[in-house]
Scaffold this active site. Structure first.
Site, short mmCIF file in Angstrom:
data_model
loop_
_atom_site.label_atom_id
_atom_site.label_comp_id
_atom_site.label_asym_id
_atom_site.label_seq_id
_atom_site.Cartn_x
_atom_site.Cartn_y
_atom_site.Cartn_z
N TYR A 151 -1.71 -0.01 10.85
CA TYR A 151 -1.91 -0.43 9.46
C TYR A 151 -0.67 -0.08 8.64
CZ TYR A 151 -3.76 -0.92 4.74
OH TYR A 151 -3.92 -1.30 3.42
N SER B 216 0.86 -1.20 0.00
CA SER B 216 0.00 0.00 0.00
C SER B 216 0.89 1.24 0.00
CB SER B 216 -0.85 0.01 1.28
OG SER B 216 -1.51 1.25 1.44
P1 NDP Z 1 -11.53 -5.84 0.38
O1 NDP Z 1 -12.01 -5.66 1.77
O2 NDP Z 1 -12.44 -5.50 -0.73
O3 NDP Z 1 -10.99 -7.33 0.17
C1 NDP Z 1 -10.16 -7.92 1.14
C2 NDP Z 1 -10.00 -9.41 0.84
O4 NDP Z 1 -9.12 -9.95 1.84
C3 NDP Z 1 -11.31 -10.15 0.93
O5 NDP Z 1 -11.38 -11.10 -0.11
C4 NDP Z 1 -11.22 -10.87 2.27
O6 NDP Z 1 -11.88 -12.14 2.18
C5 NDP Z 1 -9.71 -11.11 2.40
N1 NDP Z 1 -9.32 -11.30 3.79
C6 NDP Z 1 -9.31 -10.38 4.79
N2 NDP Z 1 -8.97 -10.95 5.94
C7 NDP Z 1 -8.73 -12.26 5.67
C8 NDP Z 1 -8.34 -13.37 6.46
N3 NDP Z 1 -8.11 -13.26 7.78
N4 NDP Z 1 -8.20 -14.58 5.87
C9 NDP Z 1 -8.43 -14.71 4.54
N5 NDP Z 1 -8.80 -13.70 3.74
C10 NDP Z 1 -8.95 -12.49 4.30
O7 NDP Z 1 -10.20 -4.95 0.29
P2 NDP Z 1 -9.20 -4.62 -0.92
O8 NDP Z 1 -9.46 -5.45 -2.09
O9 NDP Z 1 -9.17 -3.15 -1.07
O10 NDP Z 1 -7.83 -5.03 -0.22
C11 NDP Z 1 -6.95 -6.01 -0.74
C12 NDP Z 1 -5.55 -5.69 -0.27
O11 NDP Z 1 -5.16 -4.41 -0.77
C13 NDP Z 1 -5.39 -5.58 1.25
O12 NDP Z 1 -4.16 -6.18 1.60
C14 NDP Z 1 -5.36 -4.08 1.51
O13 NDP Z 1 -4.66 -3.76 2.67
C15 NDP Z 1 -4.65 -3.60 0.26
N6 NDP Z 1 -4.85 -2.21 -0.13
C16 NDP Z 1 -6.11 -1.67 -0.27
C17 NDP Z 1 -6.24 -0.35 -0.68
C18 NDP Z 1 -7.57 0.31 -0.81
O14 NDP Z 1 -7.61 1.56 -0.73
N7 NDP Z 1 -8.65 -0.43 -1.02
C19 NDP Z 1 -5.07 0.47 -1.03
C20 NDP Z 1 -3.82 -0.19 -0.83
C21 NDP Z 1 -3.73 -1.49 -0.43
P3 NDP Z 1 -12.82 -12.77 3.31
O15 NDP Z 1 -13.38 -11.64 4.12
O16 NDP Z 1 -13.84 -13.54 2.55
O17 NDP Z 1 -11.89 -13.65 4.08
C1 8X3 Z 2 -5.09 1.58 1.76
C2 8X3 Z 2 -4.76 2.96 1.35
O1 8X3 Z 2 -4.22 5.31 2.17
O2 8X3 Z 2 -6.03 4.10 3.29
O3 8X3 Z 2 -3.95 0.83 1.95
O4 8X3 Z 2 -3.75 3.51 3.68
S1 8X3 Z 2 -4.68 4.00 2.70
#
Ligand code: NDP
Ligand code: 8X3
Length: 253
Positions: free
Chosen positions: A154, A141
């Site tokens: 985070y 991220s």
């Molecule tokens: P979502 O919440 O849309 O998706 C998150 C996914 O992670 C879900 O499929 C969830 O599946 C899975 N997950 C979470 N916890 C667990 C667990 N304990 N075991 C297995 N699976 C898990 O978020 P994003 O798609 O946005 O996030 C994906 C990644 O990108 C994350 O690592 C996030 O930190 C990162 N990210 C997101 C950003 C944003 O602004 N959206 C920006 C930068 C990075 P389920 O709940 O079914 O287990």
């Molecule tokens: C998710 C993006 O800016 O909320 O990783 O940390 S931010």
């Protein structure tokens, strides 16, 4: 590509978009997540749309034993095809000063984003090695590059992912394993609903007044990285909404 792509957190957001895009381009998939109903529905949908093989694995990345057991039970012919691991499962929980921190939130983030990524990598790296190489794509991220108010734990967890990407690249280079770190800025997925513990209106307000990234933008980035020639590796990709100059500077209309 006619190999298997192993994607954690494929039930929503970036992981789901990666699953759809890689499948559209002919890749077989192993998709994982905790929400079994979503996994099964996605597998059926992708298989009927693109005719690729989709294997589902239902586990919590925080559970060390479960991760090892479930992955070791994957049929050998699938293990032999795993070429790409997308370490995507992750979350933020809460957003506030560290002196008001909730220890359970801290544990959830560290256990999922850092330890979960390690558990899955530990199970998949031997398969990539015996398959004579592969590619690990870690979803970090902008929070892994910068620290912003309220982001403390985070940000620390994503800085750890950034460090692990560098470390994996060093430790795995001799096995022909590429490692790419992707660091996105604000993207509209279920991320903020999870971060704000189900408060949809606070989650929506995060994306008010600017065009955030969408999950497909990250999937296209991962796919681009995964399809470079054998001699090329993209080490580190920071991808931001045009309106977001840094983690703290957002130009809102
Ligand atoms: P979502 O919440 O849309 O998706 C998150 C996914 O992670 C879900 O499929 C969830 O599946 C899975 N997950 C979470 N916890 C667990 C667990 N304990 N075991 C297995 N699976 C898990 O978020 P994003 O798609 O946005 O996030 C994906 C990644 O990108 C994350 O690592 C996030 O930190 C990162 N990210 C997101 C950003 C944003 O602004 N959206 C920006 C930068 C990075 P389920 O709940 O079914 O287990
Ligand atoms: C998710 C993006 O800016 O909320 O990783 O940390 S931010």
């Amino acid at each position: 590509m006619n190999k298997y792509v192993f994607i954690t957190g494929a039930t929503a957001g970036f992981g789901e978009a990666c699953a759809r895009l890689f499948a559209e381009n002919g890749c077989n998939l192993v998709i994982t997540g905790r929400r079994k109903d979503r996994l099964n529905k996605l597998a059926i949908e992708i298989n009927s749309a693109h005719g690729v093989a989709v294997h589902t694995l239902n586990f919590d990345v925080r559970n060390e034993e479960e991760v090892a057991k479930v992955i070791s039970g994957v049929p050998q012919e699938i293990k032999d095809g795993i070429a790409i691991l997308i370490n995507n499962a992750g979350l933020a929980v809460g957003n506030g000063p560290i002196d008001n921190g909730v220890i359970d939130d801290w544990n959830r983030m560290i256990d999922t984003n850092v330890k979960g990524l390690l558990y899955v990598s530990n199970a998949i790296i031997p398969l990539l090695k015996s398959n004579n190489g592969g590619h690990i794509i870690n979803i970090s991220s902008i929070a892994g590059k910068e620290v912003y108010p309220g982001g403390n734990v985070y940000c620390a967890s994503k800085h750890a992912v950034d460090a692990l990407s560098k470390a994996m690249r060093i430790d795995l280079v001799s096995y022909g394993i590429k490692v790419t770190n992707i660091a996105p800025g604000a993207a509209e997925t279920e991320f903020s609903v999870v971060r704000f513990k189900g408060d949809q209106s606070v989650a929506d307000s995060v994306y008010d007044g600017f065009d955030p990234l969408q999950a497909i933008d990250i999937a296209e980035t991962a796919y681009f990285a995964a399809t470079r020639p054998a001699h090329v590796n993209l080490n580190d990709i920071v991808i931001m909404p045009t309106a977001q100059a840094s983690s703290q500077v957002l130009f809102k209309n």
